[in-house]
Enzyme design. Structure first.
Site, PDB file in Angstrom:
ATOM      1  CG  HIS A 128      18.436  42.894  22.904  1.00  0.00           C
ATOM      2  ND1 HIS A 128      18.502  44.249  22.724  1.00  0.00           N
ATOM      3  CD2 HIS A 128      19.224  42.347  21.942  1.00  0.00           C
ATOM      4  CE1 HIS A 128      19.289  44.517  21.701  1.00  0.00           C
ATOM      5  NE2 HIS A 128      19.752  43.379  21.207  1.00  0.00           N
ATOM      6  CG  ASP A 205      12.156  41.963  22.817  1.00  0.00           C
ATOM      7  OD1 ASP A 205      11.926  41.713  21.622  1.00  0.00           O
ATOM      8  OD2 ASP A 205      13.287  42.254  23.251  1.00  0.00           O
ATOM      9  CD  GLN A 208      16.283  37.032  18.034  1.00  0.00           C
ATOM     10  OE1 GLN A 208      16.100  36.257  17.099  1.00  0.00           O
ATOM     11  NE2 GLN A 208      17.252  37.944  18.003  1.00  0.00           N
ATOM     12  CE  LYS A 231      16.539  41.307  15.967  1.00  0.00           C
ATOM     13  NZ  LYS A 231      18.002  41.265  15.971  1.00  0.00           N
ATOM     14  CB  CYS A 370      22.571  43.563  22.683  1.00  0.00           C
ATOM     15  SG  CYS A 370      23.456  44.373  21.367  1.00  0.00           S
TER      16      CYS A 370
HETATM   17  N1  7TS Z   1      15.115  42.248  21.486  1.00  0.00           N
HETATM   18  C1  7TS Z   1      15.697  41.083  21.175  1.00  0.00           C
HETATM   19  C2  7TS Z   1      15.288  39.841  21.879  1.00  0.00           C
HETATM   20  C3  7TS Z   1      16.684  41.055  20.180  1.00  0.00           C
HETATM   21  O1  7TS Z   1      17.246  39.885  19.870  1.00  0.00           O
HETATM   22  C4  7TS Z   1      17.039  42.253  19.525  1.00  0.00           C
HETATM   23  C5  7TS Z   1      18.127  42.296  18.502  1.00  0.00           C
HETATM   24  C6  7TS Z   1      16.371  43.428  19.891  1.00  0.00           C
HETATM   25  C7  7TS Z   1      15.429  43.391  20.878  1.00  0.00           C
HETATM   26  C8  7TS Z   1      16.649  44.732  19.208  1.00  0.00           C
HETATM   27  O2  7TS Z   1      16.197  44.695  17.903  1.00  0.00           O
HETATM   28  P1  7TS Z   1      16.502  45.912  16.900  1.00  0.00           P
HETATM   29  O3  7TS Z   1      16.014  45.420  15.598  1.00  0.00           O
HETATM   30  O4  7TS Z   1      15.744  47.086  17.403  1.00  0.00           O
HETATM   31  O5  7TS Z   1      17.979  46.122  16.955  1.00  0.00           O
HETATM   32  N2  7TS Z   1      19.087  41.281  18.666  1.00  0.00           N
HETATM   33  C9  7TS Z   1      20.291  41.202  18.083  1.00  0.00           C
HETATM   34  C10 7TS Z   1      21.140  40.120  18.295  1.00  0.00           C
HETATM   35  O6  7TS Z   1      20.872  39.171  19.005  1.00  0.00           O
HETATM   36  N3  7TS Z   1      22.251  40.305  17.585  1.00  0.00           N
HETATM   37  O7  7TS Z   1      22.161  41.470  16.930  1.00  0.00           O
HETATM   38  C11 7TS Z   1      20.932  42.037  17.236  1.00  0.00           C
END
Ligand code: 7TS
Length: 413
Positions: A128, A205, A208, A231, A370
């Site tokens: 990401h 990371d 997910q 999430k 992203c």
């Molecule tokens: N890493 C992964 C694997 C992600 O899927 C996401 C967010 C992030 C980092 C960033 O997370 P945040 O909470 O700091 O924004 N992924 C997504 C997505 O797949 N669609 O919208 C956000």
């Protein structure tokens, strides 16, 4: 799917007020955008409401009842998070605003103290942007080299290339546990062992993975592990950086301000202990309390059950999506991945797919999610993504498939 699993889903659905919603066009909501953000159960909404109604106050400072109650609830979440991911102690748990902030904290704090010209940071083509861009930014200032583990056509890491990429020059190996596009679940333990062999630190990371499967940070043995509250049934604006004590202790603070200091004089300052050293300013108090309620909820559902349920839905989605002609799924087969499916449909742009599915009440995400380098690698500009969680049902997959047939009809005209 097993009838018992489906009975449980029926009960779970009643805990999420938003899932009762009917959209303005009369369709019931079919929420398949959980990888972007999950929905929240009533318990989480009530816990945050209760804080604002009954004991709203700042934490760690007042010696009055409200502040003490707020501090106790705020810190209780640290214990719950530690238990949830099997961290040795609550002191391994740093509060941040999300996965993005957690990774930036490591890049700016650990990176600035440990990286320089001649050093390498290894990431992967599957990341990401949150695990790419921070490294690109600090790379300009620190002069290290950023390298990428390639992805195969199958959507998995090309581990044959690892020995040439992971060397004594590698100071940090940072990779995603479960991909938000191809769903691939990476072999974290094997990758950590390879990093250890060359003396590299590891950041995982877990944005997910923590929401969807049991995660034991001690068994995985990574130095850092990052994830987001929103999430995993919790509120937005909050997240976690887990770190090993011996790695967190020598790290300099990233942001300065209130709460992160032990003493401030005009000549200089002394830092608070870990994890407070990394938590400058008034934190997201209601959000921390909300995440605590989310963890209670997920523990009650059981993370092994959540994982099994999503696998079953994903397998079913695979079978049903195979009926849609000219639909191509990105990434590996259903047994090698988490609970999401990204796909392209020949002749229909993913944004058009999403717009047509929305008419049937089906919420999916369209775009590059992203993860532009990964889409570039797979030779597509964008994809549509259906991502599942503990409340999704096979009937919802049926509506998705029917709506995809409709999208094809519309674009065949
Ligand atoms: N890493 C992964 C694997 C992600 O899927 C996401 C967010 C992030 C980092 C960033 O997370 P945040 O909470 O700091 O924004 N992924 C997504 C997505 O797949 N669609 O919208 C956000």
């Amino acid at each position: 799917m097993q009838p018992a699993t489906l009975d449980r889903t029926t009960t779970i659905r009643q805990d999420f007020p938003i899932l009762q919603r009917v959209l303005p066009n009369g369709s019931p909501l079919i929420y398949l955008d959980n990888a972007a953000s999950s929905q929240k159960p009533g318990g989480v909404i009530r816990a945050m409401d209760d804080y604002y109604r009954r004991y709203n106050a700042n934490v760690h400072r007042g010696v009055h009842t409200l502040s003490e109650e707020a501090t106790a609830a705020f810190e209780a979440t640290r214990e719950k998070v530690a238990r949830f991911i099997n961290a040795p102690s609550a002191r391994n748990i740093v509060y941040t605003s999300g996965t993005t902030a957690s990774i930036n904290l490591v890049a700016y704090s650990w990176g600035r103290a440990n990286l320089g010209p001649g050093d390498e940071v290894l990431i992967t083509e599957m990341e990401h942007h949150a695990n790419i861009v921070p490294w690109q930014i600090v790379q300009e200032q620190l002069g290290f080299t950023l390298r990428y583990v390639p992805v195969t056509d199958h959507g998995t890491l090309d581990l044959e290339r690892l020995p040439e990429l992971l060397t004594e020059r590698t100071k940090l190996f940072s990779f995603v546990h479960a991909s938000n596009v191809v769903g691939t679940i990476n072999p974290v333990r094997e990758l950590v062992a390879a990093a250890r062999a060359v003396g590299a630190k590891v950041l995982v990371d877990g944005a997910q993975s923590v929401p969807h499967m049991p995660v034991d940070v001690q068994a995985l043995d990574a130095d850092f592990y990052a994830f987001s509250s929103h999430k995993m049934c919790g509120p937005t604006g909050f997240g976690i950086l887990y770190g090993k004590r011996e790695v967190l202790e020598p790290m300099p603070p990233f942001m300065g301000g209130g709460d992160m200091i032990r003493e401030v004089t005009m000549a200089g300052s002394k830092w608070n202990t870990v994890p407070f050293k990394f938590e400058a300013g008034t934190p997201a108090i209601a959000e921390a309390i909300g995440l605590g309620a989310a963890i209670d909820y997920l523990e009650q559902a059981g993370m092994a059950w959540v994982h099994d349920h999503e696998r079953a839905i994903t397998r079913y989605a695979y079978e049903r999506l195979a009926e849609v002609e000219e639909l191509h799924i990105l990434g590996p087969g259903p047994d090698e991945r988490g609970g999401l499916v990204s796909f392209t449909l020949e002749g229909v742009h993913p944004h058009d797919i999403s717009a047509i599915l929305d008419r049937s009440g089906v919420a999916v995400r369209a775009g590059h999610h992203c993860a532009q380098p990964l889409h570039d690698r797979l030779g597509v500009h964008a994809s549509a993504r259906a991502s599942f969680y503990l409340y999704n049902t096979p009937e919802e997959v049926d509506v998705l498939v029917d709506a995809l047939h409709q999208a094809q009809d519309v674009f065949a005209l």
